[in-house]
Design an enzyme around this catalytic site. Structure first.
Site, PDB file in Angstrom:
ATOM      1  N   LYS A  85       2.577 -11.060  -3.075  1.00 55.43           N
ATOM      2  CA  LYS A  85       1.250 -10.508  -3.395  1.00 55.43           C
ATOM      3  C   LYS A  85       0.622  -9.858  -2.174  1.00 55.43           C
ATOM      4  O   LYS A  85       0.160  -8.711  -2.220  1.00 55.43           O
ATOM      5  CB  LYS A  85       0.337 -11.618  -3.920  1.00 55.43           C
ATOM      6  CG  LYS A  85      -1.116 -11.197  -4.096  1.00 55.43           C
ATOM      7  CD  LYS A  85      -1.996 -12.350  -4.515  1.00 55.43           C
ATOM      8  CE  LYS A  85      -2.520 -13.139  -3.342  1.00 55.43           C
ATOM      9  NZ  LYS A  85      -3.852 -12.704  -2.883  1.00 55.43           N
ATOM     10  N   ASN A  86       0.582 -10.591  -1.062  1.00 57.40           N
ATOM     11  CA  ASN A  86      -0.099 -10.081   0.132  1.00 57.40           C
ATOM     12  C   ASN A  86       0.589  -8.856   0.701  1.00 57.40           C
ATOM     13  O   ASN A  86      -0.061  -7.986   1.294  1.00 57.40           O
ATOM     14  CB  ASN A  86      -0.203 -11.183   1.182  1.00 57.40           C
ATOM     15  CG  ASN A  86      -1.179 -12.278   0.785  1.00 57.40           C
ATOM     16  OD1 ASN A  86      -2.048 -12.065  -0.062  1.00 57.40           O
ATOM     17  ND2 ASN A  86      -1.028 -13.457   1.365  1.00 57.40           N
TER      18      ASN A  86
ATOM     19  N   ARG B 215     -10.613  -9.282  -1.476  1.00 53.76           N
ATOM     20  CA  ARG B 215     -10.795  -8.924  -0.074  1.00 53.76           C
ATOM     21  C   ARG B 215      -9.847  -7.830   0.394  1.00 53.76           C
ATOM     22  O   ARG B 215     -10.201  -7.051   1.277  1.00 53.76           O
ATOM     23  CB  ARG B 215     -10.580 -10.166   0.794  1.00 53.76           C
ATOM     24  CG  ARG B 215     -11.688 -11.187   0.717  1.00 53.76           C
ATOM     25  CD  ARG B 215     -11.591 -12.157   1.862  1.00 53.76           C
ATOM     26  NE  ARG B 215     -11.524 -11.469   3.138  1.00 53.76           N
ATOM     27  CZ  ARG B 215     -12.551 -10.934   3.779  1.00 53.76           C
ATOM     28  NH1 ARG B 215     -13.747 -11.012   3.263  1.00 53.76           N
ATOM     29  NH2 ARG B 215     -12.390 -10.332   4.934  1.00 53.76           N
TER      30      ARG B 215
ATOM     31  N   CYS C 246     -13.365 -14.199  -2.208  1.00 52.67           N
ATOM     32  CA  CYS C 246     -12.841 -15.363  -1.518  1.00 52.67           C
ATOM     33  C   CYS C 246     -13.931 -16.399  -1.301  1.00 52.67           C
ATOM     34  O   CYS C 246     -15.043 -16.060  -0.938  1.00 52.67           O
ATOM     35  CB  CYS C 246     -12.241 -14.970  -0.168  1.00 52.67           C
ATOM     36  SG  CYS C 246     -11.356 -16.308   0.614  1.00 52.67           S
TER      37      CYS C 246
ATOM     38  N   ARG D 215     -14.570 -15.015   6.666  1.00 50.12           N
ATOM     39  CA  ARG D 215     -13.540 -13.982   6.792  1.00 50.12           C
ATOM     40  C   ARG D 215     -14.144 -12.599   7.040  1.00 50.12           C
ATOM     41  O   ARG D 215     -13.990 -11.677   6.239  1.00 50.12           O
ATOM     42  CB  ARG D 215     -12.652 -13.963   5.541  1.00 50.12           C
ATOM     43  CG  ARG D 215     -12.014 -15.295   5.248  1.00 50.12           C
ATOM     44  CD  ARG D 215     -11.204 -15.306   3.969  1.00 50.12           C
ATOM     45  NE  ARG D 215      -9.911 -14.701   4.140  1.00 50.12           N
ATOM     46  CZ  ARG D 215      -8.960 -14.691   3.209  1.00 50.12           C
ATOM     47  NH1 ARG D 215      -9.177 -15.279   2.047  1.00 50.12           N
ATOM     48  NH2 ARG D 215      -7.809 -14.111   3.422  1.00 50.12           N
ATOM     49  N   PRO D 216     -14.847 -12.398   8.142  1.00 44.34           N
ATOM     50  CA  PRO D 216     -15.515 -11.124   8.399  1.00 44.34           C
ATOM     51  C   PRO D 216     -14.518  -9.991   8.630  1.00 44.34           C
ATOM     52  O   PRO D 216     -13.353 -10.220   8.947  1.00 44.34           O
ATOM     53  CB  PRO D 216     -16.325 -11.408   9.668  1.00 44.34           C
ATOM     54  CG  PRO D 216     -15.581 -12.508  10.350  1.00 44.34           C
ATOM     55  CD  PRO D 216     -15.017 -13.356   9.247  1.00 44.34           C
TER      56      PRO D 216
ATOM     57  N   ASP E  59     -15.108  -7.542  10.868  1.00 43.02           N
ATOM     58  CA  ASP E  59     -15.498  -6.871  12.106  1.00 43.02           C
ATOM     59  C   ASP E  59     -14.301  -6.388  12.916  1.00 43.02           C
ATOM     60  O   ASP E  59     -14.368  -5.346  13.577  1.00 43.02           O
ATOM     61  CB  ASP E  59     -16.383  -7.782  12.961  1.00 43.02           C
ATOM     62  CG  ASP E  59     -15.709  -9.092  13.321  1.00 43.02           C
ATOM     63  OD1 ASP E  59     -15.097  -9.706  12.440  1.00 43.02           O
ATOM     64  OD2 ASP E  59     -15.802  -9.503  14.490  1.00 43.02           O
TER      65      ASP E  59
ATOM     66  N   ASP F 182      -1.929 -20.828   3.790  1.00 49.38           N
ATOM     67  CA  ASP F 182      -1.803 -20.674   2.345  1.00 49.38           C
ATOM     68  C   ASP F 182      -0.875 -21.701   1.706  1.00 49.38           C
ATOM     69  O   ASP F 182      -0.699 -21.695   0.480  1.00 49.38           O
ATOM     70  CB  ASP F 182      -1.317 -19.262   2.001  1.00 49.38           C
ATOM     71  CG  ASP F 182      -2.442 -18.241   2.048  1.00 49.38           C
ATOM     72  OD1 ASP F 182      -3.612 -18.652   2.103  1.00 49.38           O
ATOM     73  OD2 ASP F 182      -2.148 -17.034   2.024  1.00 49.38           O
TER      74      ASP F 182
ATOM     75  N   ILE G 198      -7.318 -21.993  10.560  1.00 52.39           N
ATOM     76  CA  ILE G 198      -7.431 -20.583  10.189  1.00 52.39           C
ATOM     77  C   ILE G 198      -8.762 -20.295   9.501  1.00 52.39           C
ATOM     78  O   ILE G 198      -9.510 -19.414   9.896  1.00 52.39           O
ATOM     79  CB  ILE G 198      -6.262 -20.162   9.277  1.00 52.39           C
ATOM     80  CG1 ILE G 198      -4.917 -20.501   9.937  1.00 52.39           C
ATOM     81  CG2 ILE G 198      -6.341 -18.666   8.975  1.00 52.39           C
ATOM     82  CD1 ILE G 198      -4.670 -19.819  11.262  1.00 52.39           C
TER      83      ILE G 198
ATOM     84  N   ARG H  28      -4.348 -14.804  -9.870  1.00 49.65           N
ATOM     85  CA  ARG H  28      -4.431 -13.822  -8.792  1.00 49.65           C
ATOM     86  C   ARG H  28      -3.167 -13.824  -7.925  1.00 49.65           C
ATOM     87  O   ARG H  28      -2.860 -12.827  -7.276  1.00 49.65           O
ATOM     88  CB  ARG H  28      -5.640 -14.106  -7.905  1.00 49.65           C
ATOM     89  CG  ARG H  28      -6.995 -13.845  -8.546  1.00 49.65           C
ATOM     90  CD  ARG H  28      -8.112 -14.094  -7.546  1.00 49.65           C
ATOM     91  NE  ARG H  28      -7.851 -13.408  -6.304  1.00 49.65           N
ATOM     92  CZ  ARG H  28      -8.043 -13.932  -5.094  1.00 49.65           C
ATOM     93  NH1 ARG H  28      -8.500 -15.160  -4.969  1.00 49.65           N
ATOM     94  NH2 ARG H  28      -7.780 -13.235  -4.012  1.00 49.65           N
TER      95      ARG H  28
END
Length: 423
Positions: A22-23, A94, A118, A123-124, A126, A308, A330, A400
């Site tokens: 998926k990722n 995300r 999420c 989980r920014p 930036d 995960d 994490i 998902r």
């Protein structure tokens, strides 16, 4: 809203196929925005997140055609007629932020909503923005959107990530393929999904070296062309199903499974007394007699133990002989599955980013609620070993990231079914 009902059925035997990652697929799909020529992805997983990314790309003017029951995706971005990634789509996932770099690199402008999708921490984004700014982008946050533009195209730069970030590495890597000059990404993420993206981009004509290490070097080119690329095996799905015989007993074959994708996880799994063997077709996982052994786990960026797989590993350690300590480094707020496991008889004590699990001899089925993607499958794993019936609600999280869970587990003897909620 669907629920999944699981009953402990004793030892499980058989074969579980593993889907494409998926990722990885969610990262590869936005790469179509870098070229006017078609990109074809094979071994694509059939998941709701993939459909969401397809909808997002189509909203930008790309064409997305699923073939072979969705396992092949053909994407074409020969004409982009919109440069705004709208909140109504982006909020669901995300990974939507990954369209920012490619659009900026190709057309010099993009407006992308800040993402959602999420519940496991802030989980920014930036680091995504800082990397693009280093390449010359002008960015402004306004009304919940990132407004990005660059005059004369992105320029190569040396950028060191202050923290390892998979998504920011992916966004910067894609953007750098069309930047003028050389870009060096330092302290880059090393995940297999990064390697897979680099290999796909190279097939499209990109000049990339160093993927899989902490320093990635990209020499910008004028244009990229089309390509065909297979999505790498989903290492998180692989690790999840490796836990099936560990928690329920029995032996399961996992065709195509590779230890190098989940080496740190395999080390911990073997430490519990679970056997992991390489076979000519992939991996075989089995569990002998007696209780598993307690182990300590610390989540870390690849090649460390994957965050995960933390929830799934916790489900197994609830039945261990002894005390296990799991430290989450994490994401904050990633022990939301613990209260649900406690409802099933687990003994778990959470303090901040550390969970202490005192193993019990058995779990009991109970009604539980999925709080996020990985939590949902951890509850199903626990249900495989529990006495009686476990009812998992809010399983839209599960859809998902895991395709056809009931079908795959039923094939190895699990008692599992999906039902529609009466409400």
């Amino acid at each position: 809203m669907d629920r999944i009902i699981v009953e402990g059925a004793g030892p499980l035997h058989g074969e579980i196929p593993i889907a494409g990652a998926k990722n990885a697929c969610l990262t590869l799909m936005p790469a179509t925005l870098l070229s006017e020529e078609p990109l074809t992805l094979t071994n694509a997983p059939r998941l709701s997140d993939i459909r969401t990314m397809s909808t997002l790309l189509q909203s930008l003017g790309a064409e997305v055609q699923p073939l072979n029951d969705g396992q092949v995706l053909t994407l074409s971005s020969h004409s982009l007629d919109n440069h705004t990634a709208d909140y109504d789509i982006v909020r669901k996932m995300r990974a939507s932020i990954l369209v920012l770099g490619p659009m900026l690199a190709r057309d010099g402008r993009a407006v992308v909503s800040l993402p959602g999708g999420c519940s496991i921490g802030a989980r920014p984004v930036d680091l995504h923005l800082k990397a693009l700014e280093a390449m010359g982008a002008d960015l402004e946050l306004r009304d919940g959107y990132v407004h990005a533009q660059v005059k004369g195209g992105l320029k190569g730069a040396v950028f060191e990530f202050p923290l390892v970030s998979v998504g920011a590495t992916e966004n910067a890597l894609m953007a750098a393929t069309l930047a003028k000059g050389t870009t060096v990404l330092k302290n880059a993420a090393r995940e297999p999904e990064i390697v897979d993206l680099a290999q796909c981009l190279r097939k499209m004509g990109a000049q990339i070296e160093g993927e899989g290490t902490s320093d990635i070097v990209i020499e910008g080119v004028d244009r990229l062309h089309g390509a065909t690329h297979p999505v790498v095996l989903d290492r998180i799905e692989l690790g999840t199903y490796m836990l099936v015989p560990a928690i329920a007993g029995g032996a399961v074959d996992l065709p195509g499974g590779r230890i190098d994708l989940v080496a740190a996880f395999v080390d911990k799994l073997r430490a519990t007394g679970t056997e992991v063997e390489e076979t000519p077709r992939g991996l075989r996982v089995s569990r002998g007699e007696g209780r598993i052994r307690a182990v300590d786990v610390v989540t870390e960026p690849f090649p460390g133990f994957p965050t995960d797989l933390q929830a799934q590993m916790m489900a197994l350690l609830c039945l261990a002989d002894g005390v296990s300590v799991l430290e989450e480094r994490i994401f904050e707020n990633r022990f939301m599955h613990a209260p649900e496991l406690i409802r099933m008889g687990a003994r778990i004590d959470v303090h901040g980013g550390t969970a202490t699990v005192t193993g019990v001899s058995r779990l009991k089925g109970a009604p539980v609620m999925a709080t996020d993607l990985r939590a949902s499958v951890s509850l199903i794993l626990a249900g495989l070993a529990a006495e009686g019936e476990t009812v998992v609600s809010r399983v839209y999280h599960l859809d998902r990231g895991y395709e056809r869970v009931e079908e795959k587990l039923s094939a190895v003897g699990a008692k599992i079914k999906r039902v529609k909620d009466d409400g």
